[in-house]
Design a protein around this motif. Structure first.
Motif, PDB file in Angstrom:
ATOM      1  N   VAL A   8      13.594  77.796 -32.461  1.00  9.64           N
ATOM      2  CA  VAL A   8      12.635  77.621 -33.567  1.00  9.64           C
ATOM      3  C   VAL A   8      13.292  77.341 -34.905  1.00  9.64           C
ATOM      4  CG1 VAL A   8      10.795  78.961 -32.530  1.00  9.64           C
ATOM      5  CG2 VAL A   8      12.478  80.104 -33.948  1.00  9.64           C
ATOM      6  N   HIS A  52       6.723  85.280 -24.823  1.00 13.02           N
ATOM      7  CA  HIS A  52       7.551  86.174 -25.651  1.00 13.02           C
ATOM      8  C   HIS A  52       7.660  87.579 -25.090  1.00 13.02           C
ATOM      9  CE1 HIS A  52       8.037  83.060 -28.452  1.00 13.02           C
ATOM     10  NE2 HIS A  52       6.893  83.164 -29.076  1.00 13.02           N
ATOM     11  N   ASP A  80      12.898  78.476 -26.510  1.00 10.02           N
ATOM     12  CA  ASP A  80      12.249  78.803 -27.768  1.00 10.02           C
ATOM     13  C   ASP A  80      13.173  78.663 -28.978  1.00 10.02           C
ATOM     14  OD1 ASP A  80      10.057  79.405 -29.309  1.00 10.02           O
ATOM     15  OD2 ASP A  80      10.432  81.556 -29.278  1.00 10.02           O
ATOM     16  N   TRP A 123       5.954  74.033 -27.451  1.00 12.03           N
ATOM     17  CA  TRP A 123       4.820  74.881 -27.839  1.00 12.03           C
ATOM     18  C   TRP A 123       4.495  74.775 -29.325  1.00 12.03           C
ATOM     19  CZ3 TRP A 123       3.340  80.083 -25.343  1.00 12.03           C
ATOM     20  CH2 TRP A 123       3.480  80.027 -23.953  1.00 12.03           C
ATOM     21  N   HIS A 159      11.059  74.039 -28.624  1.00 10.39           N
ATOM     22  CA  HIS A 159      10.592  73.241 -29.762  1.00 10.39           C
ATOM     23  C   HIS A 159      11.639  72.197 -30.122  1.00 10.39           C
ATOM     24  CE1 HIS A 159       7.415  76.228 -30.516  1.00 10.39           C
ATOM     25  NE2 HIS A 159       8.338  77.117 -30.187  1.00 10.39           N
ATOM     26  N   LYS A 172      -1.696  76.001 -27.399  1.00 12.11           N
ATOM     27  CA  LYS A 172      -0.936  77.184 -27.816  1.00 12.11           C
ATOM     28  C   LYS A 172      -1.709  77.961 -28.887  1.00 12.11           C
ATOM     29  CE  LYS A 172       2.454  79.115 -30.687  1.00 12.11           C
ATOM     30  NZ  LYS A 172       3.854  78.806 -30.504  1.00 12.11           N
ATOM     31  N   HIS A 214       9.216  76.710 -22.538  1.00 11.21           N
ATOM     32  CA  HIS A 214       8.760  76.988 -23.913  1.00 11.21           C
ATOM     33  C   HIS A 214       9.907  76.681 -24.863  1.00 11.21           C
ATOM     34  CE1 HIS A 214       6.832  80.085 -26.911  1.00 11.21           C
ATOM     35  NE2 HIS A 214       7.513  79.147 -27.559  1.00 11.21           N
TER      36      HIS A 214
HETATM   37 ZN   LIG Z   1       7.865  79.159 -29.587  1.00 15.14          ZN
END
Ligand SMILES: [Zn+2]
Length: 320
Positions: free
Chosen positions: A254, A195, A252, A63, A26, A133, A24
């Protein structure tokens, strides 16, 4: 039964070919909720991916859903240049991540149709999504969450694609599993609850594991996450409970400042650099290979033919 495949931005690959997976993350993401922190620079994404690859990363699952600047045009070139498989996503985030009008325009059956089209025809020509997602709300499922999850389940049944769920602050896992699996008939092995690191309640996590869904831990790439230090205790608790085969780990990233190569965070390279070796050190090679390779491949593989995956020997690769 056909061998399980994963739908990457360069086409379908055997699930056994993924190498170690950041389950997961980005490379591209643009949300009005994160002003000034857009991930929209292809050169920066390229640098991050190259470093991830250099340290032993094999696949990155992005994701980023519909409408948040996924970089679908750039992803094939980035994947080719870095030698890293990339799985892109369709799906829809919480409404607050979109400018007014975007979500409203997808009302009714249009949403499921959009998901199916992006999974089977492409986000842009030739670049198909490999997962769906969607997102829950905090301690509950609001109307938006229920609507998007129904569309996701419909698209899953049409395509076999896995559904990855952003759980707001790690909450509402039981409600999501109940809706997707019990009510809408999605097999738990096609659901990733993401998460969970943000709600590191060991008892609740063990209970949630009984749903059979994959359990996604992400967030260590976000310097501001106060629960990062609970990651290994949470994993240990689930491994002790016999849930190793359901665990997934992602970075993750972000925000632009969270990148390792062009920002000041740990970014995706933090997984091969620190977390994967630590998994091996603390839990042994079998658990590390399960979490980084086998589970991840199984979790993002198309539901059709997945049963064979665990029977295939996977080459353990030692991270640097
Ligand atoms: Zn994410």
């Amino acid at each position: 039964m056909s061998a399980p495949v994963v739908r990457t931005v360069l086409g379908d690959v055997a699930a056994t070919e993924l190498g170690r997976v950041d389950a997961h993350d980005h490379l591209f993401l643009r949300s009005p909720a994160l002003p000034g922190e857009e991930l929209d620079d292809a050169a920066a994404a390229q640098a991050e991916l190259a470093e991830f690859a250099r340290l032993g990363g094999g696949t990155l699952v992005q994701w980023t859903p519909y409408g948040l600047g996924r970089g679908a045009v750039d992803l094939p070139r980035l994947s080719r240049d870095a030698g890293v498989h990339i799985v892109a996503a369709t799906g829809l985030h919480q409404a607050r991540h979109y400018p007014p009008g975007v979500v409203e325009a997808l009302a009714g059956p249009a949403l499921a149709e959009l998901f199916v089209r992006e999974l089977t025809e492409g986000i842009v020509p030739g670049v198909r999504a490999g997962m769906i997602k969607v997102a829950g709300a905090y301690h509950g499922l609001d109307a938006h969450a229920r609507w998007t999850m129904r569309a996701a389940a419909e698209a899953h049944h049409a395509s076999g694609a896995t559904i990855g769920v952003h759980l707001e602050h790690g909450s509402s896992g039981p409600e999501v599993a109940s809706l997707l699996c019990d009510e809408l008939g999605v097999a738990p092995t096609s659901v990733i609850l993401g998460h969970l690191n943000r709600f590191p309640d060991d008892r609740a996590l063990r209970e949630l594991a009984a749903t059979g869904c994959f359990l996604g831990f992400e967030g260590p790439s976000r310097a501001h996450h106060a629960t990062d230090w609970r990651l290994f205790d949470a994993l240990a608790s689930l491994i002790d409970a016999g849930r190793t085969d359901q665990l997934l780990l992602g970075g993750d990233t972000v925000v632009a400042s969270g990148r390792a190569t062009t920002g000041e965070g740990p970014g995706a390279p933090y997984l091969p650099r620190v977390l994967w070796p630590r998994l091996r050190r603390e839990f042994g090679a079998d658990a590390e290979v399960a979490i980084t390779i086998t589970n991840a491949a199984s979790a993002v593989a198309n539901a059709q033919g997945r049963g064979e995956l665990r029977d295939k020997p996977l080459e353990p690769m030692v991270p640097q």
